[in-house]
Scaffold this motif. Sequence first.
Motif, mmCIF file in Angstrom:
data_model
loop_
_atom_site.group_PDB
_atom_site.id
_atom_site.type_symbol
_atom_site.label_atom_id
_atom_site.label_comp_id
_atom_site.label_asym_id
_atom_site.label_seq_id
_atom_site.Cartn_x
_atom_site.Cartn_y
_atom_site.Cartn_z
ATOM 1 N N ARG F 51 40.445 93.336 -80.082
ATOM 2 C CA ARG F 51 40.794 94.247 -79.007
ATOM 3 C C ARG F 51 40.598 93.583 -77.649
ATOM 4 N NH1 ARG F 51 39.308 100.596 -79.667
ATOM 5 N NH2 ARG F 51 37.754 99.891 -81.149
ATOM 6 N N GLU F 54 43.662 91.892 -75.662
ATOM 7 C CA GLU F 54 44.521 92.657 -74.754
ATOM 8 C C GLU F 54 43.946 92.598 -73.334
ATOM 9 O OE1 GLU F 54 47.882 93.748 -74.571
ATOM 10 O OE2 GLU F 54 47.258 94.142 -76.621
ATOM 11 N N GLU F 57 44.291 88.903 -71.919
ATOM 12 C CA GLU F 57 45.639 88.601 -71.430
ATOM 13 C C GLU F 57 45.922 89.317 -70.115
ATOM 14 O OE1 GLU F 57 48.586 89.270 -74.500
ATOM 15 O OE2 GLU F 57 47.274 88.157 -75.871
ATOM 16 N N SER F 58 45.478 90.556 -70.039
ATOM 17 C CA SER F 58 45.697 91.334 -68.823
ATOM 18 C C SER F 58 44.980 90.675 -67.640
ATOM 19 C CB SER F 58 45.184 92.760 -69.032
ATOM 20 O OG SER F 58 45.415 93.540 -67.892
ATOM 21 N N GLU H 54 47.882 91.358 -83.058
ATOM 22 C CA GLU H 54 47.255 90.292 -82.287
ATOM 23 C C GLU H 54 47.095 89.030 -83.150
ATOM 24 O OE1 GLU H 54 46.829 89.350 -78.874
ATOM 25 O OE2 GLU H 54 46.448 91.495 -78.944
ATOM 26 N N VAL L 50 43.501 100.561 -75.261
ATOM 27 C CA VAL L 50 43.750 99.160 -75.568
ATOM 28 C C VAL L 50 44.747 99.042 -76.699
ATOM 29 C CG1 VAL L 50 42.712 97.025 -76.409
ATOM 30 C CG2 VAL L 50 41.462 98.468 -74.799
ATOM 31 N N ARG L 51 44.499 99.803 -77.764
ATOM 32 C CA ARG L 51 45.390 99.707 -78.903
ATOM 33 C C ARG L 51 46.791 100.168 -78.538
ATOM 34 N NH1 ARG L 51 43.048 101.116 -84.861
ATOM 35 N NH2 ARG L 51 41.437 102.272 -83.790
ATOM 36 N N GLN L 53 48.391 99.489 -76.022
ATOM 37 C CA GLN L 53 49.161 98.436 -75.360
ATOM 38 C C GLN L 53 50.142 97.762 -76.298
ATOM 39 O OE1 GLN L 53 48.248 99.812 -72.524
ATOM 40 N NE2 GLN L 53 49.051 97.874 -71.791
ATOM 41 N N GLU L 54 49.703 97.557 -77.567
ATOM 42 C CA GLU L 54 50.576 96.922 -78.558
ATOM 43 C C GLU L 54 51.817 97.783 -78.783
ATOM 44 O OE1 GLU L 54 51.174 93.685 -79.894
ATOM 45 O OE2 GLU L 54 48.999 93.884 -79.782
ATOM 46 N N GLU L 57 54.082 97.668 -75.522
ATOM 47 C CA GLU L 57 54.889 96.444 -75.423
ATOM 48 C C GLU L 57 56.032 96.456 -76.417
ATOM 49 O OE1 GLU L 57 52.403 92.924 -75.596
ATOM 50 O OE2 GLU L 57 51.083 93.895 -74.133
#
Lengths: 169, 169, 169, 169, 169, 169, 169, 169, 169, 169, 169, 169
Positions: F51, F54, F57-58, H54, L50-51, L53-54, L57
């Motif tokens: 986790r 993410e 990268e941000s 990921e 956070v999750r 985000q995947e 995208e």
Amino acid sequence: MSQATATSGILADENRDKREQIIELLKKAYWMEIETVMSYLANSVNPDGVRAQEIIESLKKDIQEELGHAQQFGERIKELYGVVPGSLDFAAEQDYLQPPEHQTDIVHVIRGVIAAETGAIEHYTRIIEETDDVDPVTQDMVIAILHDEQGHKRLFEGFLREYEAEGLA
Amino acid sequence: MSQATATSGILADENRDKREQIIELLKKAYWMEIETVMSYLANSVNPDGVRAQEIIESLKKDIQEELGHAQQFGERIKELYGVVPGSLDFAAEQDYLQPPEHQTDIVHVIRGVIAAETGAIEHYTRIIEETDDVDPVTQDMVIAILHDEQGHKRLFEGFLREYEAEGLA
Amino acid sequence: MSQATATSGILADENRDKREQIIELLKKAYWMEIETVMSYLANSVNPDGVRAQEIIESLKKDIQEELGHAQQFGERIKELYGVVPGSLDFAAEQDYLQPPEHQTDIVHVIRGVIAAETGAIEHYTRIIEETDDVDPVTQDMVIAILHDEQGHKRLFEGFLREYEAEGLA
Amino acid sequence: MSQATATSGILADENRDKREQIIELLKKAYWMEIETVMSYLANSVNPDGVRAQEIIESLKKDIQEELGHAQQFGERIKELYGVVPGSLDFAAEQDYLQPPEHQTDIVHVIRGVIAAETGAIEHYTRIIEETDDVDPVTQDMVIAILHDEQGHKRLFEGFLREYEAEGLA
Amino acid sequence: MSQATATSGILADENRDKREQIIELLKKAYWMEIETVMSYLANSVNPDGVRAQEIIESLKKDIQEELGHAQQFGERIKELYGVVPGSLDFAAEQDYLQPPEHQTDIVHVIRGVIAAETGAIEHYTRIIEETDDVDPVTQDMVIAILHDEQGHKRLFEGFLREYEAEGLA
Amino acid sequence: MSQATATSGILADENRDKREQIIELLKKAYWMEIETVMSYLANSVNPDGVRAQEIIESLKKDIQEELGHAQQFGERIKELYGVVPGSLDFAAEQDYLQPPEHQTDIVHVIRGVIAAETGAIEHYTRIIEETDDVDPVTQDMVIAILHDEQGHKRLFEGFLREYEAEGLA
Amino acid sequence: MSQATATSGILADENRDKREQIIELLKKAYWMEIETVMSYLANSVNPDGVRAQEIIESLKKDIQEELGHAQQFGERIKELYGVVPGSLDFAAEQDYLQPPEHQTDIVHVIRGVIAAETGAIEHYTRIIEETDDVDPVTQDMVIAILHDEQGHKRLFEGFLREYEAEGLA
Amino acid sequence: MSQATATSGILADENRDKREQIIELLKKAYWMEIETVMSYLANSVNPDGVRAQEIIESLKKDIQEELGHAQQFGERIKELYGVVPGSLDFAAEQDYLQPPEHQTDIVHVIRGVIAAETGAIEHYTRIIEETDDVDPVTQDMVIAILHDEQGHKRLFEGFLREYEAEGLA
Amino acid sequence: MSQATATSGILADENRDKREQIIELLKKAYWMEIETVMSYLANSVNPDGVRAQEIIESLKKDIQEELGHAQQFGERIKELYGVVPGSLDFAAEQDYLQPPEHQTDIVHVIRGVIAAETGAIEHYTRIIEETDDVDPVTQDMVIAILHDEQGHKRLFEGFLREYEAEGLA
Amino acid sequence: MSQATATSGILADENRDKREQIIELLKKAYWMEIETVMSYLANSVNPDGVRAQEIIESLKKDIQEELGHAQQFGERIKELYGVVPGSLDFAAEQDYLQPPEHQTDIVHVIRGVIAAETGAIEHYTRIIEETDDVDPVTQDMVIAILHDEQGHKRLFEGFLREYEAEGLA
Amino acid sequence: MSQATATSGILADENRDKREQIIELLKKAYWMEIETVMSYLANSVNPDGVRAQEIIESLKKDIQEELGHAQQFGERIKELYGVVPGSLDFAAEQDYLQPPEHQTDIVHVIRGVIAAETGAIEHYTRIIEETDDVDPVTQDMVIAILHDEQGHKRLFEGFLREYEAEGLA
Amino acid sequence: MSQATATSGILADENRDKREQIIELLKKAYWMEIETVMSYLANSVNPDGVRAQEIIESLKKDIQEELGHAQQFGERIKELYGVVPGSLDFAAEQDYLQPPEHQTDIVHVIRGVIAAETGAIEHYTRIIEETDDVDPVTQDMVIAILHDEQGHKRLFEGFLREYEAEGLA
């Protein structure tokens, strides 16, 4: 025989003498460009100073350009049934472009570049005259290269003027 | 004096002698690369034939690579407080890479390239030994260049093997 | 335990002490690069003058390069099981790279850059020695960074020489 | 009638007078940019000298930027139902940016650029005031252009300071 | 004196008069291109209508091309030891390319472009004749520009023919 | 004196006091961005876990963005006749963004980012108010930066909500 | 009448006859290039063998080049007020470039290419002579194309020499 | 014989035994990389779940990197006069990287990657030791690859820690 | 259950048997491509000789293409609810593509490639038949891959013909 | 609570009412852009004719632009703590942009685009007024979008004028 | 014999007759595309007028597309063991696409394009039928080409409708 | 009449009924894609965490892909002589893809995407069946789109499995 008989133009059999004369001129041009590559390479690394950076960047870009000229001359020699000469034939002539005693002596480099470009302009002007009407392809190629050299010369003359105006040259 | 006093590493004052020794080795390397540029330039234009195209393309790509090596050697000379030499110091040595009598004689070119690369490998191996522990930056740079030259040599040895297998070399 | 047991190399358990010693050296290097980013940022904006532009462009390009070095140091710290320190640990040291009284005082900036690069060279030379034989990966990475710093130093020494030659430094 | 009736904003019928007032201001801005293109074109070719190169490169980049400004002004005139004027309406005003007597006189060029940018800043500041609350689109566009001009002015003021510090201006 | 003595070609001292004559021709060409930039800029924004879009796109692309021509003329003036003139020397001549009364009057624009290109073709044809044998570099450069202008003219003549065929011109 | 007298706008002499007030606000903003670069650099290397990628990268993308903000603030300080401060002036304030005890403690990082962005938003909102009507260029620049920071804050608030929903924060 | 009266150059009314003569020469050149596209297309697909790949790649690149020549000839015809002919006017002439009986017969292809290039060189040399002094734009364009064709011819002559040297041609 | 006699360095005849020993080590490295390509290919397609994305993206990028390593090992084998082995010599060893029973079992994949990287690190550390002083080119190449593998391992250890912290591993 | 019930097409529950049959065919195809990657990797490094370069370049490009095919097969297996197999399931079959005794034996390589492509064509033709009407997506994907393989086979058959024509195969 | 307390600006708690008012305005803007995407999509495919191509290309480019506007509106809604609405909330309003009876009826499309842009301009002008002083970020974003819409409107008004001038509208 | 025996699919020996039938169809398609290249080349240069520009640009883009189709047909002929025919086999058929009497007669060109595309669609539809079940690779390739041709046809039918609506066709 | 009479294929007059049936199917597909664009747009902005985000995208990339599908459907409708419908014809159906009550409810979004893709797969499978043998161009286009949708569905099913495995769905 492997070549289809060309009956007109510079590649025709009857123009062999003219062709060989042009090849000799192109070989000399080839070596001038090769030596310039060497000289600009050294002079794009050696000089010290802030003002030198402008010269260094200018010469660095020119290395590729002059190498490109050498390749064009080499390929034209080949197209005219000549042979590009090997390294044993090389004889240095640019005594004015050797590294100066002090690496901050930029005026030395500027004068050297002007001298080299002046020599090139003279020789290429002659090739343009010699090829007139008999080999328009070589002529056209050399006119384009001459333009580059005139531009370089004019730029470095401007550099020199500044130093002269400042009483440093 | 303009340099902040470095007290360790190859740039330290106490290492001046070692530095000058390395500079001499780098100058020789510089000239080897410059001559190779000349030789590959001629040999990437002169040869005739379908099979020659593979050689020509290979050498054309190498011209830029070898010029890049020369620039790296030149800049390292500068960094070690040396001066890159001018064209008057150049002396040709690659008699094995001069244009052959017939432009279809590819074996001549291949043998010449192998000879040139062999010489470079010997010299660069020596620089790697001489700089061991005293100048890791130069050493690292030369190892990378050595890799390129070993690859070139191996490629042209393969070319030669084919001609030998066909009884042409 | 989450790590597969490594039995050889710098990541092995038995090399924990050596690893922590290297991590301390890398943290210092990390902060040197971070401060250099700050110093170059200010010095790529503040100076006035035509000649200053050359310095400004040079430093602007270096900001990215030095930030990249910092990231490499940070990631290597992580790989060696260390932790990259936070901003509270930062302590400024480059008193020689603070803005000068007059923004046309370029010599001040040049001397500052030389001093900063000299410090970096000393420290990185030490890391190279400390990692010899025990951590070739860190060593190889630092040799490449050392090369960059030697080049920067040499360039600014050349700038200084010009001002010295003109009696301005 | 071909326009859908806009009942609010600068394009509304009731704002015709305000619109024409803004168009006049934009036309003046348009001609200022056009003349700057001419002036920068001449001054990016004429000057001689190493130091001049920095000015030349700076002005060369600005030519495209100023031409872009002119296009933005022209298109905004059109959007406000005005007509971009033709070449007969042009009247030169930048007497301070004409070629100097000696092409090494860089201070002349620098002062000229500062004068031109100062004029532009004054005029654009006025447009920003005039469009406040009535035409936010024009205002926003001109603020961005004003930023460019302030940056140019500040850069050339820095150039001038160096010459003043050296007693040359 | 700062120039190495050129003994042949257009840059030679003995050709000063010829050079100045060519410079005058180039200045006129320079101003023609500058005015064309202005005219095409206005005419690439003002016209209304679907069909006008084709004209607008064509002129927008030409703005950069004509500006490029102006830069080439300016640089050649410099190379021949002349000075690019400032904005005070500009005098508008293209009365046929001023904005028409109605912005949908495309035929007005088309006729204007043809008139402008015709004038350019006449003048450039003269430069080509004047430089024959004495300045092949300028000649070669102008031939390439002439080609562009002939192409533009022919394109807009085609546009006009369509309107004539439809009885609109 | 080297500056042409500006009679209107923020660069006018009469606005010196206002200008210095804005410069002080911009310096604070400059240091906030610099510290954020440091904090995000450490926090884009240290965290462990899937986790965390993410977040990493941000933050990595944001490093360049925040550095760009710092450069914009620095250049605007210069344009307003101020001086960008040196590293000795730096004082760390983001105690909430120091590395956590365990590198899998992502909630610590998320809260830290939200705190940093909240502080930036407050300060930039104040700059926007202070520059209203007196310095539209600075105002416009800061509005754009404020937009970035609001977006970052909102994103990390969303991250936090997920952890709260899972009972982990 | 839709054309502004040109009073000088090849587009002038008085040069109509010369223009039509040149158009006829350009049409022939146009068809030569079109047929070469067809021939190279077939010969870049049909041949079998490792050595053939070099030929195939060479011809594939030439297809685009020759098509480009055809487009240049076509557009020049248009600029001189001629009409590009339609497919019904096409008459094949390159009997030496038809597919050989066996697709491994590379010598057949090489000879065919040499024959085609020889014909083109003859014809283009004639155009260069015919346009001398009367149409420098066409002349300049054809010189550049002639250079391409001479290069192709020389390359394939080299290929043939290799086969002759091996006793295969 | 086709090879010029090398008298120093790893390519010298006298170093044949050492060379063959290195070749054997490189072959093993080659197969490790090939198997990793297979394993990462399967594991970049099979896993289900948001968190798995990921891992999937990370492995997808690594496929190209590991294939590149394999090519480097293969080419080095060739340069040292060895032969890259064929597919019949392949024997799978990574039983820890086979597809798990449930495709949501990410911990299985993470542990597998750590095991694979640990094995690679051990083997490459040994090659670095074996080549010390005798083959700096191979050593330098393997150090760079070792750096990649250490980075991968550290990243996946971090992934594992998160799962351990959540009590899932 | 996590899947929305599909009531038509290959993903429908009622087509589970057909789906598993297709998955088995795709797994075989997957392994064929993987082995081809290995074989082409070795055969793009090992061969010696000028003529071999053409083969080497061709195979190098194919490595990426075949790896792409493997990825497509793997992803389609996943989409059909299958699992991509791990490295332990691999069994080499291409005994005809192992390294030859002499690295100049190009005919051996060529025959091997033809054999491999022939096998692939047979198998893919079968998949196309099996998926007809029931799984158009897989069918369409395999037709495209089949096209690639037919092209490769045809190319290498051409290579072989040349060697046969020369009596070398 | 997950949000750090903001004490100033539009994100502050005390501005919740204002924020919700702005969110409602942004939602309406969001739907206007979405419907425009639909309308431009249909109208960039349906029309027939040469002149229609200009409209089609213009609308095709706008589809991406308007979709980008929708994304900006959506993200701003999110930043202000609102929720982007789902498809069930959509209600079509652009009855003037439905497909005409004959696909050659371009005037219908042009009038429709003008009507749509007029509506957008009115609404965005209102948002700019409502956000004045309270939410400069939203205001700045909408001003930029308003500029795009004014440009589109002006372009299509020009198209309409041409048709009116020809008596077709 | 040089081909591995294929036992299934269109390349199998037993399908030789079918293969030759398909080759004949592909040869016809090849010539149709080649003639279209010629026709579009002429018709992308000849037409005059603003509206013609849309046609010209459309045809210019299609030249490359149709040449690409020809190459695809040629390569497929080769893959099926056929031989691409030479230029002597070409016979023009598109009498409807010859240059019209007046170059402003666009309707003539539009009708010609529709006729050409209609012919292509008929022929390609037949190939799709003939290859059904026996050669899916050819079928798939031709379906994609058919899609292109249907799109072209539909576009030009739309052009024609406009002229018809205006009473010009 | 403006269409050349097509006598075979789906564009033939005799196939008008079939064509209209296909057009109706394509219109439905068009609206499904348009609604998906809306749904994915909202769901790529709204979710927190956070999750998420995947997912975000993934959906952001799909917006462009689905819009592309809509354009393909629209253009095919046009090619079959249909008319793309306007926004008034739109009726929302994806009640399962409306924003959830809490923006951290990712499972809601995942289920919604699976439902949407399942519906699309059913409908596209039907189009493939309906077009079999009568319209291979539409069929081929829809097979490619179907492949995309199957891939999306499978990906989100994997996401759901993870949540199910964690007891969260």
